[in-house]
Scaffold this motif. Structure first.
Motif, PDB file in Angstrom:
ATOM      1  N   LYS A  86       0.834  -1.233   0.000  1.00 57.68           N
ATOM      2  CA  LYS A  86       0.000   0.000   0.000  1.00 57.68           C
ATOM      3  C   LYS A  86       0.848   1.254   0.000  1.00 57.68           C
ATOM      4  O   LYS A  86       0.466   2.284  -0.542  1.00 57.68           O
ATOM      5  CB  LYS A  86      -0.960   0.014   1.190  1.00 57.68           C
ATOM      6  CG  LYS A  86      -0.298  -0.018   2.556  1.00 57.68           C
ATOM      7  CD  LYS A  86      -0.654  -1.253   3.314  1.00 57.68           C
ATOM      8  CE  LYS A  86       0.444  -1.604   4.295  1.00 57.68           C
ATOM      9  NZ  LYS A  86       0.282  -2.904   4.893  1.00 57.68           N
ATOM     10  N   GLY A 141      -4.702  -4.102  11.822  1.00 55.98           N
ATOM     11  CA  GLY A 141      -4.813  -5.154  12.829  1.00 55.98           C
ATOM     12  C   GLY A 141      -4.009  -4.861  14.078  1.00 55.98           C
ATOM     13  O   GLY A 141      -4.450  -5.160  15.195  1.00 55.98           O
ATOM     14  N   THR A 142      -2.840  -4.268  13.898  1.00 57.77           N
ATOM     15  CA  THR A 142      -1.953  -4.030  15.042  1.00 57.77           C
ATOM     16  C   THR A 142      -2.584  -3.075  16.050  1.00 57.77           C
ATOM     17  O   THR A 142      -2.632  -3.358  17.258  1.00 57.77           O
ATOM     18  CB  THR A 142      -0.614  -3.449  14.541  1.00 57.77           C
ATOM     19  OG1 THR A 142      -0.055  -4.384  13.628  1.00 57.77           O
ATOM     20  CG2 THR A 142       0.348  -3.190  15.669  1.00 57.77           C
ATOM     21  N   TYR A 169       1.725  -9.219  12.941  1.00 57.96           N
ATOM     22  CA  TYR A 169       0.762  -8.260  12.401  1.00 57.96           C
ATOM     23  C   TYR A 169       1.420  -6.918  12.088  1.00 57.96           C
ATOM     24  O   TYR A 169       1.034  -6.226  11.158  1.00 57.96           O
ATOM     25  CB  TYR A 169      -0.389  -7.975  13.375  1.00 57.96           C
ATOM     26  CG  TYR A 169      -1.102  -9.192  13.906  1.00 57.96           C
ATOM     27  CD1 TYR A 169      -1.318 -10.306  13.098  1.00 57.96           C
ATOM     28  CD2 TYR A 169      -1.579  -9.237  15.209  1.00 57.96           C
ATOM     29  CE1 TYR A 169      -1.980 -11.420  13.578  1.00 57.96           C
ATOM     30  CE2 TYR A 169      -2.247 -10.342  15.698  1.00 57.96           C
ATOM     31  CZ  TYR A 169      -2.430 -11.433  14.886  1.00 57.96           C
ATOM     32  OH  TYR A 169      -3.089 -12.523  15.375  1.00 57.96           O
ATOM     33  N   GLU A 171       3.937  -3.766  11.181  1.00 58.65           N
ATOM     34  CA  GLU A 171       4.887  -3.430  10.112  1.00 58.65           C
ATOM     35  C   GLU A 171       6.300  -3.579  10.662  1.00 58.65           C
ATOM     36  O   GLU A 171       6.513  -3.580  11.880  1.00 58.65           O
ATOM     37  CB  GLU A 171       4.678  -1.976   9.665  1.00 58.65           C
ATOM     38  CG  GLU A 171       3.322  -1.691   9.061  1.00 58.65           C
ATOM     39  CD  GLU A 171       3.060  -2.482   7.786  1.00 58.65           C
ATOM     40  OE1 GLU A 171       3.831  -2.345   6.830  1.00 58.65           O
ATOM     41  OE2 GLU A 171       2.089  -3.256   7.749  1.00 58.65           O
ATOM     42  N   ASP A 177       2.241   1.656  12.123  1.00 57.24           N
ATOM     43  CA  ASP A 177       0.945   1.223  12.651  1.00 57.24           C
ATOM     44  C   ASP A 177       0.432   2.219  13.688  1.00 57.24           C
ATOM     45  O   ASP A 177      -0.647   2.772  13.540  1.00 57.24           O
ATOM     46  CB  ASP A 177       1.063  -0.163  13.311  1.00 57.24           C
ATOM     47  CG  ASP A 177       1.431  -1.253  12.320  1.00 57.24           C
ATOM     48  OD1 ASP A 177       0.640  -1.487  11.396  1.00 57.24           O
ATOM     49  OD2 ASP A 177       2.500  -1.863  12.470  1.00 57.24           O
ATOM     50  N   LYS A 186      -4.056   3.075   3.427  1.00 56.35           N
ATOM     51  CA  LYS A 186      -5.221   2.240   3.093  1.00 56.35           C
ATOM     52  C   LYS A 186      -6.461   3.093   2.837  1.00 56.35           C
ATOM     53  O   LYS A 186      -7.232   2.807   1.916  1.00 56.35           O
ATOM     54  CB  LYS A 186      -5.482   1.240   4.223  1.00 56.35           C
ATOM     55  CG  LYS A 186      -4.390   0.175   4.334  1.00 56.35           C
ATOM     56  CD  LYS A 186      -4.553  -0.630   5.602  1.00 56.35           C
ATOM     57  CE  LYS A 186      -3.527  -1.736   5.704  1.00 56.35           C
ATOM     58  NZ  LYS A 186      -3.495  -2.375   7.028  1.00 56.35           N
TER      59      LYS A 186
HETATM   60  N1  HSE Z   1       0.601  -3.819   9.915  1.00 57.73           N
HETATM   61  C1  HSE Z   1      -0.618  -4.033   9.192  1.00 57.73           C
HETATM   62  C2  HSE Z   1      -1.734  -4.293  10.176  1.00 57.73           C
HETATM   63  C3  HSE Z   1      -0.444  -5.201   8.259  1.00 57.73           C
HETATM   64  O1  HSE Z   1      -1.455  -4.421  11.375  1.00 57.73           O
HETATM   65  O2  HSE Z   1      -2.887  -4.324   9.773  1.00 57.73           O
HETATM   66  C4  HSE Z   1      -1.466  -5.283   7.190  1.00 57.73           C
HETATM   67  O3  HSE Z   1      -1.457  -4.165   6.362  1.00 57.73           O
END
Ligand code: HSE
Length: 375
Positions: A86, A141-142, A169, A171, A177, A186
């Motif tokens: 992304k 997600g993080t 999860y 980066e 994050d 995103k």
């Molecule tokens: N670091 C990102 C997350 C990974 O936690 O969602 C998925 O893009």
């Protein structure tokens, strides 16, 4: 369809494994600088675009460079590109789309937003019939893992972040994050596809959760509120509001209930109304699954991006308004405070643009400031 892949990390290994059972897809090259011990391994990037039989190049190496150089070389050679990156797509959006169109190549990045959720393909489909007017949701997600575990499990911020890193999860640099950069990319990509625009990445404000404390979480809980990190975008006439911010939601709402590292993303259209997508937004197999799905779409004849040529628009956050929870020792809060929650202020209704300006003025004075919209 013959494929070359760049990157053999968390996602690359997942793609490699999932693709083994696909009779229409043949992985011919896997580029990595390490000794990865598979027969398809190469250290020569040119193999991927010099081999005339390679139709599609997958990029799952991450980062901007050399991903940008490799992806543009592949597009110039007329190869389709599938990427989960992304950061790359959000940064070079116009250029990558123009290059793909010029060379008759497809460009797909479904795994870049929502990990395993087919979110961009859902947007692509709905916008054929009706305008999308807004989108919002949990796209990282993080940060959801951290906030959910601080709220329900009583974990400290540091412990919850370490666990999210251990689970794969986060980066590589988790600041992306917790400061909201990952969500910014995103939400930018989602808004670009939903509204057929091209937004400037540098203008999208991100309020992160780096400074959220146990006391803040307790302050929210005692008022029946849960803090979630959200990306938001709304189209009003020709104006687009787009921003990333922690948001306080009633504890019984759908978004407030999202556990662990799950994502919940919603679009709102003119006729259908709100439609939500829930699932794994990160991790090896969910993300890899969407990369392979993109390849299957290409093998099935899809030859496009998700939307057409986009018009460049500025960010117009003066059209979005919230009251904010603002915890700071700076006296600058006094001018906007309407209420007090413990040690924190609750501001009058402010536009996101106005809050961003105030936040940037407070930050040098109080690096521990925390702000969250009251949703
Ligand atoms: N670091 C990102 C997350 C990974 O936690 O969602 C998925 O893009």
């Amino acid at each position: 369809m013959v494929i070359g892949m760049m990157g053999f990390g968390t996602i690359g290994v997942g793609v490699y494994e999932l693709m083994r059972d696909q009779k229409d897809l043949e992985m011919r090259y896997v580029l990595d600088i390490r000794d990865i011990g598979i027969p398809e391994a190469t250290r020569r990037a040119e193999d991927l675009w010099e081999d005339p039989e390679v139709e599609t190049v997958i990029e799952v190496m991450g980062g901007l460079h050399p991903a940008y150089e490799f992806v543009t070389a592949a597009l110039r050679a007329g190869k389709n590109v599938v990427t989960a990156n992304k950061y790359l797509v959000a940064t070079y959006y116009d250029e990558l789309l123009a290059l793909a169109a010029e060379h008759g190549a497809a460009f797909r990045c479904t795994a870049a937003v929502g990990g395993g959720i087919g979110w961009l393909t859902a947007l692509e489909r709905v916008r054929r019939l009706e305008p999308v007017v807004a989108l919002e949701g949990i796209m990282n997600g993080t940060t959801n893992y951290i906030l959910a575990n601080m709220t329900q499990g009583g974990l400290s911020f540091e412990t919850a972040l370490s666990e999210a890193q251990a689970l794969g999860y986060a980066e590589a640099d988790p600041s992306a994050d917790i400061d909201g950069l990952d969500i910014m990319h995103k939400v930018l990509l989602s808004a670009n596809v939903a509204f057929d625009v091209s937004l400037p990445a540098g203008e999208i404000p991100t309020f992160g959760i780096r400074n959220v404390t146990d006391d803040d979480v307790w302050n929210f809980k005692s008022r029946g509120l849960v803090c979630k990190m959200l990306g938001n975008a709304r189209l009003e006439g020709e104006k687009v509001a787009v921003y990333v911010q922690p948001t306080l939601l009633p504890e019984l709402s759908l978004t407030a209930s999202v556990p662990a590292n799950f994502n919940l993303i919603t679009y709102e259209t003119e006729y259908t109304g709100r439609m939500s997508f829930y699932g794994q937004g990160a991790g090896r197999y969910p993300t890899a699954a969407n990369v392979v799905q993109d390849c299957l779409d290409l093998a099935g004849g899809v030859k496009s991006f998700y939307s057409g040529r986009a018009r460049r628009v500025p960010v117009s956050n003066e059209i979005a308004h919230y009251r904010y929870y603002l915890r700071t020792c700076s006296a600058k809060k006094d001018a906007v405070q309407e209420e007090q929650w413990g040690d924190a202020s609750v501001t009058r209704l402010m536009s996101v643009a106005e809050m961003k300006k105030l936040y940037d003025e407070i930050l040098p004075e109080d690096p521990k400031v925390f702000a969250a919209a009251i949703g």
